[in-house]
Design a protein around this motif. Structure first.
Motif, PDB file in Angstrom:
ATOM      1  N   LEU A 107       8.249 -17.627 -16.231  1.00 25.58           N
ATOM      2  CA  LEU A 107       9.436 -18.470 -16.387  1.00 25.58           C
ATOM      3  C   LEU A 107       9.921 -19.003 -15.046  1.00 25.58           C
ATOM      4  N   PRO A 108      10.593 -20.151 -15.054  1.00 25.57           N
ATOM      5  CA  PRO A 108      11.283 -20.615 -13.848  1.00 25.57           C
ATOM      6  C   PRO A 108      12.360 -19.617 -13.436  1.00 25.57           C
ATOM      7  N   ALA A 110      15.574 -19.710 -12.853  1.00 27.31           N
ATOM      8  CA  ALA A 110      16.846 -19.665 -13.571  1.00 27.31           C
ATOM      9  C   ALA A 110      16.708 -18.932 -14.900  1.00 27.31           C
ATOM     10  N   ARG A 111      15.642 -19.223 -15.656  1.00 30.63           N
ATOM     11  CA  ARG A 111      15.440 -18.551 -16.938  1.00 30.63           C
ATOM     12  C   ARG A 111      15.066 -17.087 -16.740  1.00 30.63           C
ATOM     13  N   ALA A 112      14.319 -16.785 -15.697  1.00 26.82           N
ATOM     14  CA  ALA A 112      13.972 -15.396 -15.424  1.00 26.82           C
ATOM     15  C   ALA A 112      15.228 -14.576 -15.127  1.00 26.82           C
ATOM     16  N   ARG A 113      16.204 -15.189 -14.434  1.00 23.83           N
ATOM     17  CA  ARG A 113      17.449 -14.473 -14.156  1.00 23.83           C
ATOM     18  C   ARG A 113      18.210 -14.170 -15.447  1.00 23.83           C
ATOM     19  N   ARG A 114      18.125 -15.089 -16.429  1.00 23.46           N
ATOM     20  CA  ARG A 114      18.783 -14.832 -17.712  1.00 23.46           C
ATOM     21  C   ARG A 114      18.138 -13.654 -18.439  1.00 23.46           C
ATOM     22  N   VAL A 115      16.812 -13.614 -18.401  1.00 18.05           N
ATOM     23  CA  VAL A 115      16.116 -12.482 -19.028  1.00 18.05           C
ATOM     24  C   VAL A 115      16.481 -11.180 -18.323  1.00 18.05           C
TER      25      VAL A 115
END
Length: 267
Positions: A107-108, A110-115
């Motif tokens: 994931l990019p 930003a999305r990895a931080r959400r996960v």
């Protein structure tokens, strides 16, 4: 224990085969797509992880497709073999494939931080602890086999698929909480996880022995089938738990004592 056999529903015909095949293909394709994206982001992925995840999907295929699936619908021994594959063997292989770590790499940022934030949320931290996972997986066995719940559930196709989902999800959760390579912020140390695994082994053994002896078991099947299912649970469960223990011990990194600086000599 009842000595007559209540006939169960059939495995669902063509749809009972096509739907699992489609689901397994989607999971395999999604995993390989993430592997490809991780490589494109210069984050190479271990082939061993890919092989482990593929082995887990293969074990699911064995459990959900002929010849085992139709046999499991008419014979308690087949049900127990299916139970072990869905709830113990396939989950361990899938978890060793580290799908969450792969997702974070693919994931990019930003999305990895959400996960990552989701992994650190309250519910995720609770479920990543071995004791709740133990209660959901192994703790459900007495409720399932020592009450009318088993016969009630398997009497309906939807109930049987819900039981499959419970075995798989709770098994994955337990394998992840005990020996998963994916990040788990609230996971305790190796010693504590070994204790929980020992409790799981003990519960499996007691349930299997009571079932073999016909004590408290509430399954509408011939006595020979129930005893055969108990043997499968006892010996097959032991092997699965030994594999899980090996995976756990492989993650053990003993803490090295801090080196003390030599005391300065008086001048």
């Amino acid at each position: 224990m009842d000595h007559h056999h209540t006939p169960h529903h059939e495995s669902g015909g063509v749809f009972g085969v096509l739907l699992p095949v489609l689901a397994l293909l989607v999971c395999a394709g999604g995993y390989l797509l993430l592997v490809r994206r991780a490589h494109r982001r210069d984050r190479p992925w271990s082939r061993r992880r890919t092989v482990a995840f593929g082995a887990g999907l293969a074990l699911l295929a064995v459990a959900l497709l002929p010849p085992l699936a139709p046999f499991a619908h008419r014979d308690f021994r087949g049900h127990m073999a299916q139970h072990l594959l869905l709830g113990m063997y396939a989950p361990l292989a899938l978890v060793l494939g580290a799908p969450v770590t792969l997702l974070l790499r693919a994931l990019p940022a930003a999305r990895a931080r959400r996960v990552t934030a989701l992994l650190h949320s309250g519910p995720s931290r609770l479920l990543s602890r071995p004791v709740p996972a133990l209660l959901l997986s192994t703790g459900s066995l007495p409720v399932l086999y020592f009450t009318p719940l088993y016969d009630t559930v398997v009497a309906h196709p939807a109930g049987h698929w819900l039981l499959h989902a419970h075995f798989l999800l709770s098994g994955c959760l337990f394998a992840y909480s005990v020996a998963g390579p994916d990040p788990a912020p609230a996971r305790p140390g190796v010693r504590a996880r070994l204790v929980v695994l020992g409790c799981a082994i003990a519960v499996h053994a007691v349930v299997a022995q009571l079932m073999y002896g016909g004590f408290w078991v509430h399954v509408h099947a011939p006595a020979g089938e129930v005893r055969g299912g108990a043997e499968i649970m006892y010996y097959g469960g032991d092997i699965a738990e030994l594999l899980l223990a090996a995976a756990l011990v492989a993650t053990w990194r003993p803490e090295r004592p801090a080196l003390r600086k030599p005391a300065a000599r008086p001048i």
